[in-house]
Design an enzyme around this catalytic site. Sequence first.
Site, PDB file in Angstrom:
ATOM      1  CG  ASP A 100     -46.108 -14.520  24.485  1.00 40.32           C
ATOM      2  OD1 ASP A 100     -45.949 -13.553  23.733  1.00 40.32           O
ATOM      3  OD2 ASP A 100     -45.186 -15.235  24.921  1.00 40.32           O
ATOM      4  CG  ASP A 201     -43.953 -12.502  19.542  1.00 36.58           C
ATOM      5  OD1 ASP A 201     -43.074 -13.079  20.191  1.00 36.58           O
ATOM      6  OD2 ASP A 201     -44.103 -12.649  18.308  1.00 36.58           O
ATOM      7  CD  GLU A 262     -39.325 -11.093  21.274  1.00 37.57           C
ATOM      8  OE1 GLU A 262     -38.476 -11.954  21.090  1.00 37.57           O
ATOM      9  OE2 GLU A 262     -40.378 -11.026  20.603  1.00 37.57           O
ATOM     10  CG  HIS A 327     -39.556 -18.706  24.462  1.00 36.87           C
ATOM     11  ND1 HIS A 327     -39.634 -17.457  25.033  1.00 36.87           N
ATOM     12  CD2 HIS A 327     -40.098 -18.570  23.232  1.00 36.87           C
ATOM     13  CE1 HIS A 327     -40.195 -16.616  24.191  1.00 36.87           C
ATOM     14  NE2 HIS A 327     -40.496 -17.266  23.084  1.00 36.87           N
ATOM     15  CG  ASP A 328     -37.200 -16.853  21.404  1.00 37.75           C
ATOM     16  OD1 ASP A 328     -37.763 -17.872  20.981  1.00 37.75           O
ATOM     17  OD2 ASP A 328     -37.769 -15.742  21.505  1.00 37.75           O
TER      18      ASP A 328
HETATM   19  C1  NOJ Z   1     -40.410 -13.964  19.312  1.00 38.31           C
HETATM   20  C2  NOJ Z   1     -40.742 -15.185  20.102  1.00 38.31           C
HETATM   21  O1  NOJ Z   1     -40.137 -15.095  21.360  1.00 38.31           O
HETATM   22  C3  NOJ Z   1     -40.265 -16.362  19.293  1.00 38.31           C
HETATM   23  O2  NOJ Z   1     -40.331 -17.556  20.031  1.00 38.31           O
HETATM   24  C4  NOJ Z   1     -41.113 -16.424  18.052  1.00 38.31           C
HETATM   25  O3  NOJ Z   1     -40.631 -17.454  17.231  1.00 38.31           O
HETATM   26  C5  NOJ Z   1     -41.054 -15.103  17.281  1.00 38.31           C
HETATM   27  N1  NOJ Z   1     -41.214 -13.971  18.135  1.00 38.31           N
HETATM   28  C6  NOJ Z   1     -42.144 -15.023  16.262  1.00 38.31           C
HETATM   29  O4  NOJ Z   1     -43.385 -14.831  16.884  1.00 38.31           O
END
Ligand code: NOJ
Length: 535
Positions: A100, A201, A262, A327-328
């Site tokens: 990541d 990210d 992402e 994970h979000d």
């Molecule tokens: C996206 C990530 O997937 C998330 O977990 C994170 O909190 C935010 N970006 C900030 O880096």
Amino acid sequence: MKQNVPWWKSGVIYQLYPRSFLDTDGDGTGDLPGITAKLDYLADLGVDGIWLSPINCSPMFDFGYDISDYREIDPVFGRLSDFQHLLDQAHQRGIRVILDLVVNHTSHLHPWFVASRASRDNPKRGWYIWRDGKNKKPPNNWLAAFGGGAWQWDEPTGQYYLHSFLKEQPDLNWRNPEVRQAIAEEMRFWLDMGVDGFRLDVINFFVKDENLRANPFGLGPTPRPYDLQKHIYDRNRPETLDVVRVFRGLTDQYDDRMMVGEVYTPPPGDPKLSATYLGTGEDALHLSFDFSIIYSRYGAGPFMKAASQWMESIPWAGWPCQVLNNHDQPRSLSRYGRPKHAPGRAKILAALLLTLRGTPFIYYGEEIGMVNGRITRRQLVDPLGKKYWPLHKGRDPERTPMQWSNAPSAGFSTGDPWLPVNPDYPLINVEAQQQDPNSLLHFYRNLIALRRKTPALSLGDWQPAAGSNRSVMAYYRSLGADRLLVVLNFDASVAGIDFLATDPARVVFGTHRRKGEIVSAPRLKLAPHEVLILG
Ligand code: NOJ
């Protein structure tokens, strides 16, 4: 032909949240030796690559998405030598490793930011975005994605700095060539070591408007933090694509490396926007996430719509990827609720993920049907949960420890797990499913194996079948002379589908019929939640 196809196109990628995979030292937190110990499990599942959520040094305000040293491993996960061993062992099994890369922002404890905030004339001042306030107020009206304003007042030098997420995550200034150079060097460090790629990210936040123009939030209700129509000057600036192109040039200097980005979008998702980060399909990201399927309602109709829009957005030379969990987001079986339908729905969702066109990403535990854990106010650790409880309970529920067996703590740790193990682990765990040939785990494994030996399934074109209806989603996957028809009954009741006489009729794979059986046109009755692949 297969030889020329890059692994990230034909393969399956598995996302691991390292804190939650396997703890080998009893401190309650997963670690790198834990991942290495489970590589055989992953090889057996059939995955071609793993993506590790951040493992670099971090004060963990956002659980690793706030990096304080890009070249070191956080001690909670192990040492650099543990990582090198993991990489080596993964490669020996033909598994690639993706890291990541969190570079929209650093931690506020990264030495770059420590220097930057030390004085106005520090050489690193311009590495972050500092501005004077206006009439004792922040420089503009920008909002952080995690809520509240995006500017933090810093007393010692009397200016504000920008943070698109937490105040402990100051945004780097991507307009500064020194920043670009420094990040390129961090990337090279890992590429030289043999890392196979990066998950970038929030790629769509990197470059900010040069003049920091105010977003058109206007008067009226407080804008939602994710409202893209309003976030026009702080997100998705066209210059970000130039950065991505430079990254692509860099990764292309190495063999077989890849980048998946992402693209952070609010529901209902924005496939067109996600696809812009693929550039022509050959000059920017290799893959980019589109979350419209994650945000979609459950059902043949909504998924067909989301899948079609995503496929249509992909540039001619580009390649899609597919994802149902990360994970979000709440885990898919929790989003699509109804526990009594979960076993049927889990196989339908697995089949969807693994037979759509595009590289599938599996989130750890998805293959055994893990659902969100229940986290009390006292147990929660995610800053988002702490901020918004009880409206939004944060992201801890989708990050609970992997359920390996029915041993204490699901075999995850001999210590006290950093997040509570889901109490359903005596029923839902890897060991139990390994022994049951009808388990979800075997279903994933079998379907991944089928993908591997059926290029039409992994690489073929995708086309919706005319017979699709409110209950049944059906589509063709074709490559050269090979043509498959995938048929998924999303309903918990019997449903029918009309076939054409020219449709493939031999069962290749399915939940309710024998391999080799011939199904006959013109109308087929499908069992509840039936998965059927004809060839
Ligand atoms: C996206 C990530 O997937 C998330 O977990 C994170 O909190 C935010 N970006 C900030 O880096």
